[in-house]
Design a protein around this motif. Structure first.
Motif, PDB file in Angstrom:
ATOM      1  N   TYR A   1       0.827  -1.206   0.000  1.00 57.26           N
ATOM      2  CA  TYR A   1       0.000   0.000   0.000  1.00 57.26           C
ATOM      3  C   TYR A   1       0.863   1.258   0.000  1.00 57.26           C
ATOM      4  O   TYR A   1       0.634   2.191  -0.786  1.00 57.26           O
ATOM      5  CB  TYR A   1      -0.913  -0.019   1.229  1.00 57.26           C
ATOM      6  CG  TYR A   1      -1.727   1.240   1.412  1.00 57.26           C
ATOM      7  CD1 TYR A   1      -2.888   1.446   0.681  1.00 57.26           C
ATOM      8  CD2 TYR A   1      -1.338   2.223   2.321  1.00 57.26           C
ATOM      9  CE1 TYR A   1      -3.643   2.606   0.850  1.00 57.26           C
ATOM     10  CE2 TYR A   1      -2.081   3.375   2.494  1.00 57.26           C
ATOM     11  CZ  TYR A   1      -3.219   3.556   1.756  1.00 57.26           C
ATOM     12  OH  TYR A   1      -3.965   4.706   1.924  1.00 57.26           O
ATOM     13  N   ALA A   2       1.875   1.286   0.876  1.00 55.57           N
ATOM     14  CA  ALA A   2       2.730   2.463   0.979  1.00 55.57           C
ATOM     15  C   ALA A   2       3.488   2.717  -0.324  1.00 55.57           C
ATOM     16  O   ALA A   2       3.629   3.863  -0.760  1.00 55.57           O
ATOM     17  CB  ALA A   2       3.721   2.293   2.133  1.00 55.57           C
ATOM     18  N   THR A   3       3.937   1.653  -0.959  1.00 59.12           N
ATOM     19  CA  THR A   3       4.649   1.792  -2.238  1.00 59.12           C
ATOM     20  C   THR A   3       3.744   2.388  -3.302  1.00 59.12           C
ATOM     21  O   THR A   3       4.146   3.280  -4.058  1.00 59.12           O
ATOM     22  CB  THR A   3       5.182   0.415  -2.705  1.00 59.12           C
ATOM     23  OG1 THR A   3       6.037  -0.124  -1.693  1.00 59.12           O
ATOM     24  CG2 THR A   3       5.954   0.554  -4.001  1.00 59.12           C
ATOM     25  N   ALA A   4       2.497   1.900  -3.350  1.00 59.32           N
ATOM     26  CA  ALA A   4       1.531   2.410  -4.334  1.00 59.32           C
ATOM     27  C   ALA A   4       1.253   3.893  -4.110  1.00 59.32           C
ATOM     28  O   ALA A   4       1.207   4.683  -5.063  1.00 59.32           O
ATOM     29  CB  ALA A   4       0.241   1.609  -4.256  1.00 59.32           C
ATOM     30  N   MET A   5       1.081   4.301  -2.840  1.00 66.35           N
ATOM     31  CA  MET A   5       0.801   5.700  -2.539  1.00 66.35           C
ATOM     32  C   MET A   5       1.979   6.597  -2.920  1.00 66.35           C
ATOM     33  O   MET A   5       1.803   7.687  -3.473  1.00 66.35           O
ATOM     34  CB  MET A   5       0.485   5.874  -1.046  1.00 66.35           C
ATOM     35  CG  MET A   5      -0.772   5.165  -0.562  1.00 66.35           C
ATOM     36  SD  MET A   5      -2.303   5.661  -1.404  1.00 66.35           S
ATOM     37  CE  MET A   5      -2.534   4.290  -2.536  1.00 66.35           C
ATOM     38  N   ALA A   6       3.198   6.139  -2.626  1.00 67.56           N
ATOM     39  CA  ALA A   6       4.386   6.932  -2.958  1.00 67.56           C
ATOM     40  C   ALA A   6       4.547   7.087  -4.470  1.00 67.56           C
ATOM     41  O   ALA A   6       4.885   8.171  -4.967  1.00 67.56           O
ATOM     42  CB  ALA A   6       5.626   6.269  -2.359  1.00 67.56           C
TER      43      ALA A   6
ATOM     44  N   VAL B   1       5.416   5.360  17.046  1.00 64.98           N
ATOM     45  CA  VAL B   1       6.131   4.874  15.865  1.00 64.98           C
ATOM     46  C   VAL B   1       5.171   4.758  14.688  1.00 64.98           C
ATOM     47  O   VAL B   1       5.490   5.169  13.560  1.00 64.98           O
ATOM     48  CB  VAL B   1       6.795   3.509  16.150  1.00 64.98           C
ATOM     49  CG1 VAL B   1       7.429   2.952  14.878  1.00 64.98           C
ATOM     50  CG2 VAL B   1       7.833   3.651  17.251  1.00 64.98           C
ATOM     51  N   TRP B   2       3.985   4.229  14.947  1.00 65.76           N
ATOM     52  CA  TRP B   2       2.988   4.093  13.879  1.00 65.76           C
ATOM     53  C   TRP B   2       2.512   5.462  13.409  1.00 65.76           C
ATOM     54  O   TRP B   2       2.315   5.688  12.221  1.00 65.76           O
ATOM     55  CB  TRP B   2       1.805   3.254  14.360  1.00 65.76           C
ATOM     56  CG  TRP B   2       2.191   1.834  14.623  1.00 65.76           C
ATOM     57  CD1 TRP B   2       2.258   1.192  15.828  1.00 65.76           C
ATOM     58  CD2 TRP B   2       2.621   0.882  13.635  1.00 65.76           C
ATOM     59  NE1 TRP B   2       2.688  -0.092  15.662  1.00 65.76           N
ATOM     60  CE2 TRP B   2       2.916  -0.315  14.337  1.00 65.76           C
ATOM     61  CE3 TRP B   2       2.783   0.915  12.256  1.00 65.76           C
ATOM     62  CZ2 TRP B   2       3.359  -1.465  13.685  1.00 65.76           C
ATOM     63  CZ3 TRP B   2       3.218  -0.226  11.602  1.00 65.76           C
ATOM     64  CH2 TRP B   2       3.503  -1.388  12.317  1.00 65.76           C
ATOM     65  N   MET B   3       2.326   6.367  14.361  1.00 59.07           N
ATOM     66  CA  MET B   3       1.894   7.708  13.976  1.00 59.07           C
ATOM     67  C   MET B   3       2.949   8.402  13.121  1.00 59.07           C
ATOM     68  O   MET B   3       2.628   9.133  12.186  1.00 59.07           O
ATOM     69  CB  MET B   3       1.568   8.536  15.228  1.00 59.07           C
ATOM     70  CG  MET B   3       0.334   8.042  15.970  1.00 59.07           C
ATOM     71  SD  MET B   3      -0.263   9.184  17.245  1.00 59.07           S
ATOM     72  CE  MET B   3       1.004   9.009  18.480  1.00 59.07           C
ATOM     73  N   LEU B   4       4.226   8.154  13.432  1.00 53.15           N
ATOM     74  CA  LEU B   4       5.307   8.744  12.653  1.00 53.15           C
ATOM     75  C   LEU B   4       5.331   8.180  11.233  1.00 53.15           C
ATOM     76  O   LEU B   4       5.496   8.930  10.256  1.00 53.15           O
ATOM     77  CB  LEU B   4       6.652   8.481  13.335  1.00 53.15           C
ATOM     78  CG  LEU B   4       7.899   9.026  12.615  1.00 53.15           C
ATOM     79  CD1 LEU B   4       7.813  10.544  12.480  1.00 53.15           C
ATOM     80  CD2 LEU B   4       9.163   8.625  13.348  1.00 53.15           C
ATOM     81  N   LEU B   5       5.139   6.883  11.091  1.00 53.04           N
ATOM     82  CA  LEU B   5       5.103   6.261   9.767  1.00 53.04           C
ATOM     83  C   LEU B   5       3.939   6.805   8.938  1.00 53.04           C
ATOM     84  O   LEU B   5       4.081   7.076   7.738  1.00 53.04           O
ATOM     85  CB  LEU B   5       4.987   4.744   9.910  1.00 53.04           C
ATOM     86  CG  LEU B   5       6.226   4.026  10.471  1.00 53.04           C
ATOM     87  CD1 LEU B   5       5.915   2.547  10.702  1.00 53.04           C
ATOM     88  CD2 LEU B   5       7.410   4.176   9.533  1.00 53.04           C
ATOM     89  N   ILE B   6       2.788   6.966   9.586  1.00 51.90           N
ATOM     90  CA  ILE B   6       1.610   7.512   8.895  1.00 51.90           C
ATOM     91  C   ILE B   6       1.889   8.940   8.436  1.00 51.90           C
ATOM     92  O   ILE B   6       1.565   9.330   7.310  1.00 51.90           O
ATOM     93  CB  ILE B   6       0.381   7.478   9.837  1.00 51.90           C
ATOM     94  CG1 ILE B   6       0.009   6.032  10.176  1.00 51.90           C
ATOM     95  CG2 ILE B   6      -0.804   8.194   9.189  1.00 51.90           C
ATOM     96  CD1 ILE B   6      -0.823   5.908  11.431  1.00 51.90           C
ATOM     97  N   ALA B   7       2.514   9.731   9.315  1.00 50.41           N
ATOM     98  CA  ALA B   7       2.839  11.119   8.985  1.00 50.41           C
ATOM     99  C   ALA B   7       3.792  11.189   7.793  1.00 50.41           C
ATOM    100  O   ALA B   7       3.602  11.991   6.873  1.00 50.41           O
ATOM    101  CB  ALA B   7       3.453  11.815  10.197  1.00 50.41           C
ATOM    102  N   CYS B   8       4.816  10.347   7.805  1.00 50.65           N
ATOM    103  CA  CYS B   8       5.803  10.362   6.712  1.00 50.65           C
ATOM    104  C   CYS B   8       5.168   9.982   5.379  1.00 50.65           C
ATOM    105  O   CYS B   8       5.410  10.623   4.355  1.00 50.65           O
ATOM    106  CB  CYS B   8       6.952   9.411   7.033  1.00 50.65           C
ATOM    107  SG  CYS B   8       8.001   9.947   8.402  1.00 50.65           S
ATOM    108  N   LEU B   9       4.340   8.951   5.391  1.00 50.54           N
ATOM    109  CA  LEU B   9       3.709   8.497   4.157  1.00 50.54           C
ATOM    110  C   LEU B   9       2.751   9.554   3.612  1.00 50.54           C
ATOM    111  O   LEU B   9       2.741   9.838   2.406  1.00 50.54           O
ATOM    112  CB  LEU B   9       2.966   7.182   4.403  1.00 50.54           C
ATOM    113  CG  LEU B   9       2.307   6.525   3.183  1.00 50.54           C
ATOM    114  CD1 LEU B   9       3.312   6.311   2.064  1.00 50.54           C
ATOM    115  CD2 LEU B   9       1.657   5.209   3.577  1.00 50.54           C
ATOM    116  N   THR B  10       1.968  10.165   4.501  1.00 54.16           N
ATOM    117  CA  THR B  10       1.049  11.228   4.078  1.00 54.16           C
ATOM    118  C   THR B  10       1.823  12.400   3.483  1.00 54.16           C
ATOM    119  O   THR B  10       1.447  12.945   2.436  1.00 54.16           O
ATOM    120  CB  THR B  10       0.210  11.726   5.269  1.00 54.16           C
ATOM    121  OG1 THR B  10      -0.481  10.628   5.856  1.00 54.16           O
ATOM    122  CG2 THR B  10      -0.807  12.777   4.819  1.00 54.16           C
TER     123      THR B  10
END
Length: 516
Positions: free
Chosen positions: A15-20, A163-172
């Motif tokens: 999912y993250a790869t597709a969004m990026a 940690v999860w919130m940071l990953l979500i922030a970075c991806l967004t």
């Protein structure tokens, strides 16, 4: 590492790869401010409809509202989903979409503050609106981080929530800063499909659970439900099966009104109408978006209403915010198929949250870069500089909301209700009356904005001084509804006793409805 964690990580990486990739692909189409903020006003029906729906629902709806109201109210909470679909979506599209598209195009307005300035000829109103958006949407987005972080922590208990919130922030930040509104439109389409498939699968899984016994069994088992001794939130089968919420009827009504009528004044929702390309797209988008909201909204609260049965009437250790995460692990934690579905549901909730975050971040960043800073500087900014500033502010807002979310504020979901009520309460009157009536004046619009701030602000202060802030937080739905009501009422009243000094300009603006 468990199977559930492994499948979830694989799904998240895909999912993250597709969004990026979507963000990078969209970068070349966002060279202008119009392209970055509103997609060049050329977004089709499906993308706009899904953008509206996915901005509406986030993990907070599932984890916070559906969990809390499903646990406490039962089947009656489904009315919130119905209200969201009918009032918050269908009626909003029917009444406002075409008028908003035409008037903002005529005014060349890209944001809500921009609309206020050009509709009411007031830079001061533009600055005030921009400040309100930036200040009060921070806790809104922080609540989204918090809800999603709590959910992922349930599946990965050894990993800290931040940690999860940071990953979500970075991806967004990656795909939003790169691709702007065009990237969010593409991602919202994908996220919307994931959400629909995930919710339908989850509803089927929940209803087929042994303690629920299908739709008929749900009603019968809830009717016979008895709270366990020592239950901090005791209830009865009669309450849980009451079609109108039983003793929670008043509370239910206020939540329906806040979350349904509230969308009529939220800039991140109304902004979707600026970008839709034509009337034909609006007609199709109305149907698509309403269907989407009905499935997601009603599905979420239906799932929440099964929680007491599936969890045996025992509130999880993490309290009300842990109801849905614990329910998911209970229903989907066993068997390969269930674990795969759990991974899909985690991506569903990530999609729901990120789509809401991107809408809020883009709205807030543009309020400062496009509306606030140029108005304060009183100096024209080059388009290239404004584009760079907007991208940087998107990043800044993501960081601010992440920091706010990590402060462990226990009533952060209530703060989301405050944000929703204040922002919508300030803007709903001036926005709606402004697109319908030529008689609305600048003084009337100012009165609508200030009344929203005062109603919530004064009410919160009085209740907090007499009781506590937590008591005031519990009253946030009532405050929000009161603010919206006062704003809608005061705008035409003040306009009736004042007048437009430039009526010819207003008449010219309203010729937009005679054009294409």
């Amino acid at each position: 590492m468990t199977k559930a964690q492994l499948f979830t990580i694989i799904a998240l990486v895909i999912y993250a790869t597709a969004m990026a990739l979507i963000g990078c692909f969209s970068y070349g189409k966002t060279k202008t401010l119009d392209g970055f903020l509103i997609g060049g006003r050329n977004i089709g029906a499906w993308a706009t409809a899904f953008a509206y729906g996915t901005a509406y629902f986030s993990a907070v709806v599932f984890v916070g509202y559906a969990g809390q109201h499903g646990w406490n109210i039962g089947l009656g909470s489904i009315w919130i989903g119905v209200g969201n679909a009918v009032v918050g979506c269908l009626i909003s599209w029917l009444l406002f979409a075409n008028r908003t598209r035409k008037m903002t195009k005529k005014l060349n307005a890209r944001t809500m503050p921009d609309y206020f300035e050009k509709r009411y000829a007031s830079k001061g109103m533009k600055v005030l609106a921009a400040v309100i958006i930036f200040v009060f949407l921070v806790p809104y987005s922080a609540a989204v981080y918090k809800g999603l972080g709590s959910l992922f922590s349930a599946v990965f208990p050894s990993v800290e929530t931040w940690v999860w919130m940071l990953l979500i922030a970075c991806l967004t930040a990656v795909y939003l800063v790169a691709g702007g509104y065009i990237a969010t439109s593409y991602t919202d389409l994908i996220q919307g499909i994931i959400m629909i498939v995930g919710v339908i699968c989850l509803v089927c899984a929940v209803l087929s659970h042994g303690s629920v016994g299908g739709l008929a069994g749900l009603v019968e088992n809830l009717k016979n439900f008895e709270s366990l001794p020592g239950d901090p939130n005791p209830t009865t089968g009669k309450q849980l099966t009451s079609i109108f919420g039983g003793s929670s009827f008043k509370f239910l009504c206020f939540n329906i009104m806040l979350t349904s009528f509230g969308t009529w004044g939220l800039p991140q929702m109304i902004g979707k109408f600026y970008a839709v390309k034509d009337t034909a797209a609006i007609k199709r988008g109305t149907v698509i978006s309403t269907f989407f909201c009905a499935v997601i909204g009603c599905g979420a609260y239906l799932i929440g209403s099964t929680s007491r049965l599936i969890l045996g009437g025992t509130l999880p250790e993490g309290g009300i915010d842990s109801v849905i995460p614990t329910l998911l692990l209970e229903v989907l934690g066993g068997g390969t198929l269930g674990i795969i579905l759990l991974a899909v549901i985690m991506v569903l909730l990530l999609s729901a949250s990120m789509s809401t975050l991107e809408a809020v971040v883009l709205t807030s960043a543009s309020a400062v870069a496009v509306d606030l800073i140029p108005a304060v500087r009183k100096k024209e900014t080059k388009p290239e500089s404004q584009m760079l500033l907007t991208r940087l502010l998107c990043l800044t807002f993501v960081v601010c909301s992440f920091i706010f979310a990590t402060q462990n504020i226990p009533i952060i979901v209530s703060l989301m209700s405050f944000s929703w009520g204040i922002v919508s309460g300030c803007f709903i009157g001036p926005y709606i009356w402004g697109i319908f009536s030529k008689k609305i004046t600048k003084a009337g619009a100012y009165a609508g904005i200030l009344s929203g701030l005062l109603v919530v602000g004064i009410s919160t202060l009085v209740i907090a001084l007499n009781s506590s802030f937590s008591v005031a937080a519990s009253k946030s739905p009532e405050m929000g509804v009161a603010a919206m009501t006062v704003s809608m009422a005061i705008v035409p009243v003040v306009s009736a006793i004042t007048r437009n000094k430039d009526q010819d300009r207003v008449e010219e603006i309203f010729t937009c409805y005679n054009e294409e």
